[in-house]
Design a protein around this motif. Structure first.
Motif, PDB file in Angstrom:
ATOM      1  N   UNK A 151       0.761  -1.271   0.059  1.00 27.43           N
ATOM      2  CA  UNK A 151       0.142  -0.167  -0.045  1.00 27.43           C
ATOM      3  C   UNK A 151       0.791   1.216   0.080  1.00 27.43           C
ATOM      4  N   UNK A 152       0.797   2.081  -1.002  1.00 23.75           N
ATOM      5  CA  UNK A 152       1.229   3.419  -1.096  1.00 23.75           C
ATOM      6  C   UNK A 152       0.403   4.551  -1.496  1.00 23.75           C
ATOM      7  N   UNK A 153       0.655   5.306  -0.320  1.00 20.56           N
ATOM      8  CA  UNK A 153      -0.390   6.591  -0.563  1.00 20.56           C
ATOM      9  C   UNK A 153       0.777   7.992  -0.547  1.00 20.56           C
ATOM     10  N   UNK A 154       1.411   8.455  -1.632  1.00 20.53           N
ATOM     11  CA  UNK A 154       2.326   9.315  -1.706  1.00 20.53           C
ATOM     12  C   UNK A 154       2.078  10.639  -2.397  1.00 20.53           C
ATOM     13  N   UNK A 155       2.247  11.735  -1.832  1.00 19.30           N
ATOM     14  CA  UNK A 155       1.824  12.957  -2.355  1.00 19.30           C
ATOM     15  C   UNK A 155       3.055  13.840  -2.363  1.00 19.30           C
ATOM     16  N   UNK A 156       3.304  14.924  -3.535  1.00 21.26           N
ATOM     17  CA  UNK A 156       4.692  15.614  -3.637  1.00 21.26           C
ATOM     18  C   UNK A 156       4.196  16.874  -3.091  1.00 21.26           C
ATOM     19  N   UNK A 157       4.860  17.210  -2.020  1.00 25.67           N
ATOM     20  CA  UNK A 157       4.689  18.582  -1.503  1.00 25.67           C
ATOM     21  C   UNK A 157       3.206  19.102  -1.471  1.00 25.67           C
ATOM     22  N   UNK A 158       2.399  18.213  -0.813  1.00 22.05           N
ATOM     23  CA  UNK A 158       1.087  18.622  -0.420  1.00 22.05           C
ATOM     24  C   UNK A 158       0.705  18.504   1.226  1.00 22.05           C
ATOM     25  N   UNK A 159       1.308  19.133   1.685  1.00 24.14           N
ATOM     26  CA  UNK A 159       0.930  19.302   3.282  1.00 24.14           C
ATOM     27  C   UNK A 159      -0.452  20.172   3.449  1.00 24.14           C
ATOM     28  N   UNK A 160      -1.499  19.913   3.977  1.00 25.19           N
ATOM     29  CA  UNK A 160      -2.698  20.508   4.169  1.00 25.19           C
ATOM     30  C   UNK A 160      -2.419  21.906   4.915  1.00 25.19           C
ATOM     31  N   UNK A 161      -2.564  22.948   4.281  1.00 21.17           N
ATOM     32  CA  UNK A 161      -2.101  24.154   4.780  1.00 21.17           C
ATOM     33  C   UNK A 161      -3.421  24.772   5.587  1.00 21.17           C
ATOM     34  N   UNK A 162      -4.221  24.240   5.799  1.00 21.88           N
ATOM     35  CA  UNK A 162      -5.587  24.743   6.261  1.00 21.88           C
ATOM     36  C   UNK A 162      -5.980  24.031   7.473  1.00 21.88           C
ATOM     37  N   UNK A 163      -6.904  24.346   7.943  1.00 23.35           N
ATOM     38  CA  UNK A 163      -7.287  23.513   9.324  1.00 23.35           C
ATOM     39  C   UNK A 163      -6.444  23.435  10.606  1.00 23.35           C
ATOM     40  N   UNK A 164      -6.391  22.123  11.069  1.00 23.39           N
ATOM     41  CA  UNK A 164      -5.761  22.037  12.203  1.00 23.39           C
ATOM     42  C   UNK A 164      -4.842  20.442  11.809  1.00 23.39           C
ATOM     43  N   UNK A 165      -4.679  20.141  10.722  1.00 16.24           N
ATOM     44  CA  UNK A 165      -3.822  18.996  10.201  1.00 16.24           C
ATOM     45  C   UNK A 165      -2.388  18.840  10.750  1.00 16.24           C
ATOM     46  N   UNK A 166      -1.797  19.890  10.855  1.00 15.59           N
ATOM     47  CA  UNK A 166      -0.332  19.964  11.448  1.00 15.59           C
ATOM     48  C   UNK A 166      -0.336  20.210  12.930  1.00 15.59           C
ATOM     49  N   UNK A 167      -1.423  20.126  13.554  1.00 17.68           N
ATOM     50  CA  UNK A 167      -1.228  20.454  15.135  1.00 17.68           C
ATOM     51  C   UNK A 167      -1.686  19.008  15.805  1.00 17.68           C
ATOM     52  N   UNK A 168      -0.587  18.678  16.308  1.00 15.18           N
ATOM     53  CA  UNK A 168      -0.299  17.314  17.038  1.00 15.18           C
ATOM     54  C   UNK A 168      -1.260  16.911  17.843  1.00 15.18           C
ATOM     55  N   UNK A 169      -1.386  17.956  18.729  1.00 18.78           N
ATOM     56  CA  UNK A 169      -2.246  17.654  19.884  1.00 18.78           C
ATOM     57  C   UNK A 169      -3.756  17.593  19.576  1.00 18.78           C
ATOM     58  N   UNK A 170      -4.306  18.231  18.695  1.00 24.25           N
ATOM     59  CA  UNK A 170      -5.677  18.009  18.156  1.00 24.25           C
ATOM     60  C   UNK A 170      -5.814  16.864  17.171  1.00 24.25           C
ATOM     61  N   UNK A 171      -4.701  16.474  16.382  1.00 24.75           N
ATOM     62  CA  UNK A 171      -4.854  15.440  15.392  1.00 24.75           C
ATOM     63  C   UNK A 171      -4.224  14.173  15.985  1.00 24.75           C
ATOM     64  N   UNK A 172      -2.980  14.273  16.468  1.00 26.41           N
ATOM     65  CA  UNK A 172      -2.509  13.023  16.874  1.00 26.41           C
ATOM     66  C   UNK A 172      -1.282  12.575  15.985  1.00 26.41           C
ATOM     67  N   UNK A 173      -1.168  13.297  14.745  1.00 28.42           N
ATOM     68  CA  UNK A 173       0.005  12.763  13.819  1.00 28.42           C
ATOM     69  C   UNK A 173      -0.717  13.556  12.751  1.00 28.42           C
ATOM     70  N   UNK A 174       0.378  13.193  11.650  1.00 26.49           N
ATOM     71  CA  UNK A 174       0.019  13.758  10.305  1.00 26.49           C
ATOM     72  C   UNK A 174      -0.134  12.804   9.205  1.00 26.49           C
TER      73      UNK A 174
END
Length: 345
Positions: A151-174
């Motif tokens: 199984x492979x899910x690879x995106x090239x330079x597509x970090x979600x720059x909205x919402x709380x996706x990069x917030x470890x406390x709220x999301x638990x990971x990336x």
């Protein structure tokens, strides 16, 4: 009950772009009675946009007006809200992942069993028409006993720059808990949901911490980036099957890649694109489907399955015990990466 009264908890992007429009297409079976969000201004705006009159700042205030809720909050609140809704006698459709930790998943399942209500987790990749076709082939023994998944899910330079996706406390990971979880769930389902027994994983977050970021999905602060953006893992299952797994938001690759491949003892099936590979009659045969039935939008059959299950007309396709397996593996990957050793389950 001939029509389900639905409440939406959390009215961010996933609610506005997927769940609300999907339920609105099913008005013969479901009606969106109420919505809630901690940001009351946003909730009122969404209510006006979609013509939903009952708007609440706190989710519990809607419970007496609905038969079921769809939870679209950050991951941190999935367990709390799910358990509260089940205890109030409501069916629950919760966005993926099921929860932040396996013990929260167990508490959610216990609450569902006690209440007798439906608890579904929104792993919509199972409802893609290619996935349904692959499952049909595997269950019909067209490839023999499945032994290896990739199984492979690879995106090239597509970090979600909205919402709380990069917030470890709220999301638990990336990337693993947000995106890779879909490929994990789909692979487990096609393998027959075997019990995971050992996990070796490595997580990275160096790619998105580099200065001078080029990101296709909005902007984010590379200096405060704290979640995983690339993950690899090897998972072994009871009975001998194994899974090779990789996911990323930020890979330095030529382009995005999304694939699932299941190898059985007499054949295999690949998804995205869909291929069947068999050994028959002294030949090696590769088959492409001219046409695969089903909806192009997996949100529709996913919502239909939940609503029909609540109305007593279908069984859930994504069972909570199976969704908990995904969370167990995610937790084990994070623990393995932190310790540098494999984790036995």
């Amino acid at each position: 009950m001939s029509q389900l009264r639905m409440g939406i908890i959390g009215v961010g992007g996933i609610a506005q772009n997927r769940h609300i429009p999907t339920f609105l297409k099913m008005q013969e079976k479901v009606t969106i009675t109420a919505i809630s969000d901690v940001n009351e201004k946003t909730a009122k705006m969404v209510g006006e946009k979609f013509g939903i009159a009952q708007v609440y700042a706190h989710y519990a205030d809607m419970f007496e007006h609905v038969d079921a809720v769809t939870i679209c909050t950050p991951n941190k609140f999935h367990a709390e809200i799910t358990i509260a809704a089940l205890e109030a006698g409501l069916h629950v459709f919760c966005e993926k992942p099921m929860a932040m930790r396996p013990d929260e998943c167990e508490a959610m399942i216990a609450a569902a069993e006690k209440s007798g209500k439906q608890l579904a987790i929104a792993y919509h990749y199972r409802f893609m028409k290619e996935s349904v076709a692959a499952k049909r082939l595997v269950d019909a023994d067209e490839i023999g006993r499945p032994i290896v998944a990739r199984a492979k899910g690879i995106r090239r330079r597509k970090v979600p720059g909205w919402g709380v996706f990069t917030n470890k406390e709220l999301q638990g990971g990336g990337s693993l808990i947000d995106y890779g979880c879909h490929l994990l769930d789909l692979s487990l389902w096609l393998l027959g949901n075997p019990k995971p027994v050992e996990v070796m994983g490595t997580t990275y977050n160096e790619l998105s911490k580099m200065p001078g970021q080029v990101n296709q999905w909005g902007s984010f602060d590379h200096e405060t980036f704290e979640v995983d953006d690339h993950v690899t893992a090897y998972i072994k299952f009871e009975g001998g099957a194994s899974l090779l797994f990789e996911t990323s938001w930020s890979a330095n690759v030529k382009g995005d890649e999304e694939s699932v491949s299941i190898s059985g003892i007499s054949g295999g099936v690949d998804l995205f694109p869909f291929h069947v590979n068999q050994m028959k009659h002294g030949m090696l045969l590769n088959t492409e489907a001219d046409w695969v039935p089903g909806e192009d939008d997996p949100s529709i059959p996913q919502a239909e399955n939940f609503v029909n299950s609540c109305l007593g007309n279908e069984e859930l396709i994504v069972k909570p015990q199976q969704a908990m397996q995904v969370s167990l593996i995610i937790d084990a990957i994070y623990r393995s990466s932190e310790s540098g050793r494999s984790v036995s389950l």
